[in-house]
Design an enzyme around this catalytic site. Structure first.
Site, PDB file in Angstrom:
ATOM      1  N   ALA A   1       0.537  -0.772  -0.442  1.00 38.41           N
ATOM      2  CA  ALA A   1       0.262   0.205   0.076  1.00 38.41           C
ATOM      3  C   ALA A   1       0.859   1.224  -0.426  1.00 38.41           C
ATOM      4  O   ALA A   1       0.892   2.135  -0.391  1.00 38.41           O
ATOM      5  CB  ALA A   1      -0.672  -0.429   1.336  1.00 38.41           C
ATOM      6  N   TYR A   2       1.710   1.340   1.178  1.00 39.19           N
ATOM      7  CA  TYR A   2       3.096   2.153   0.616  1.00 39.19           C
ATOM      8  C   TYR A   2       3.437   3.174  -1.410  1.00 39.19           C
ATOM      9  O   TYR A   2       3.603   3.861  -1.167  1.00 39.19           O
ATOM     10  CB  TYR A   2       3.896   2.108   1.592  1.00 39.19           C
ATOM     11  CG  TYR A   2       5.234   3.510   1.741  1.00 39.19           C
ATOM     12  CD1 TYR A   2       4.568   4.771   2.632  1.00 39.19           C
ATOM     13  CD2 TYR A   2       6.464   3.172   0.948  1.00 39.19           C
ATOM     14  CE1 TYR A   2       5.325   5.161   2.772  1.00 39.19           C
ATOM     15  CE2 TYR A   2       6.881   3.875   1.611  1.00 39.19           C
ATOM     16  CZ  TYR A   2       7.253   5.352   1.466  1.00 39.19           C
ATOM     17  OH  TYR A   2       8.232   6.296   1.919  1.00 39.19           O
ATOM     18  N   THR A   3       3.917   1.509  -0.965  1.00 39.66           N
ATOM     19  CA  THR A   3       4.485   1.819  -2.536  1.00 39.66           C
ATOM     20  C   THR A   3       3.691   1.992  -3.670  1.00 39.66           C
ATOM     21  O   THR A   3       4.079   3.193  -4.489  1.00 39.66           O
ATOM     22  CB  THR A   3       5.622   0.586  -3.328  1.00 39.66           C
ATOM     23  OG1 THR A   3       4.750  -0.215  -3.496  1.00 39.66           O
ATOM     24  CG2 THR A   3       7.044   0.237  -1.841  1.00 39.66           C
TER      25      THR A   3
END
Length: 251
Positions: free
Chosen positions: A157-159
């Site tokens: 989700a962060y990337t």
């Protein structure tokens, strides 16, 4: 090197600078660096304790804000404008690179990660754009990440959110450029903040990182802050829709 060996940008003196996530790490360093330039600095964060300390140390304006709450974000920016004047420089910095295996991600967590790492970037830019348009000038700097460029796993989700910042930056640069507003992205490598040192830096991981860089020393918060200063200043007046990687030459 001590701060007095680095550049002072006359165009930043007196400018109103708004930084999200300024209570710690790279954000706190940017607050200090802009304050040193003579800018009128405000920052938003949900860490009351460290936010108050940074504000006291730098003479900047701290406003508590959970950036996932867009109504609260808009209200905080309105308060900054009321106290300091229209925002000339926006640095969208706040994010959290919490690790999360793909198998554990549920829709609610995915949405929360987008709210934490992406959504507020757009709405902060939207909030400051009218005054920048009126002034026919302004600089927006979005903080990205090399994590997705390196195909780093363990936090999908962060990337995803950080990859989206590239597209947002270029789209806003086009939408706002006709009014003299610039929008660029700064892409940090592994920056050795206190949080990173505490949570993830081991002798082995640090050694691998430094070996993979062309410059074999740790990337530190001031290295990022100085790139942001240049993009905020008039020295970069014809630079927009670009990204600048600060990672010691790892990608």
């Amino acid at each position: 090197m001590p701060d007095d060996t680095y550049a002072i940008y006359p165009s930043l003196k007196g400018k109103v600078v708004l930084i999200t996530g300024g209570a710690s790490g790279i954000g706190a360093e940017m607050v200090a660096q802009f304050a040193r330039q003579g800018s009128r600095v405000a920052f938003l964060d949900f860490d009351r304790e460290h936010g108050a300390k940074v504000a006291e140390a730098t003479g900047s304006l701290f406003r508590f804000c959970d950036l996932r709450d867009i109504a609260a974000l808009r209200a905080a920016i309105a308060q900054v404008k009321a106290q300091l004047g229209p925002v000339n420089v926006l640095v969208n910095n706040a994010a959290r690179d919490d690790r999360h295996p793909m198998e554990t991600v549920e829709p609610e967590y995915w949405d929360e990660r987008m709210h934490t790492n992406l959504r507020h970037f757009f709405f902060a830019a939207q909030a400051v754009a009218p005054d920048m348009r009126a002034a026919k000038a302004g600089s927006i700097v979005n903080m990205g990440s090399v994590s997705w460029m390196k195909a780093q796993g363990g936090m999908p989700a962060y990337t995803t959110a950080k990859a989206a910042i590239r597209g947002m930056t270029r789209g806003l640069a086009r939408d706002l450029g006709g009014d003299g507003i610039r929008c660029n992205e700064v892409v940090p490598g592994w920056v050795f903040t206190e949080r990173q040192e505490h949570l993830w830096a081991t002798p082995e991981s640090v050694a691998r990182t430094l070996e993979g860089q062309c410059l074999h020393r740790k990337v530190m918060p001031p290295d990022l802050a100085r790139m942001v200063l240049w993009l905020a200043a008039d020295d970069s007046a014809m630079v927009t829709a670009q990204y600048f990687v600060v990672d010691g030459g790892a990608v």
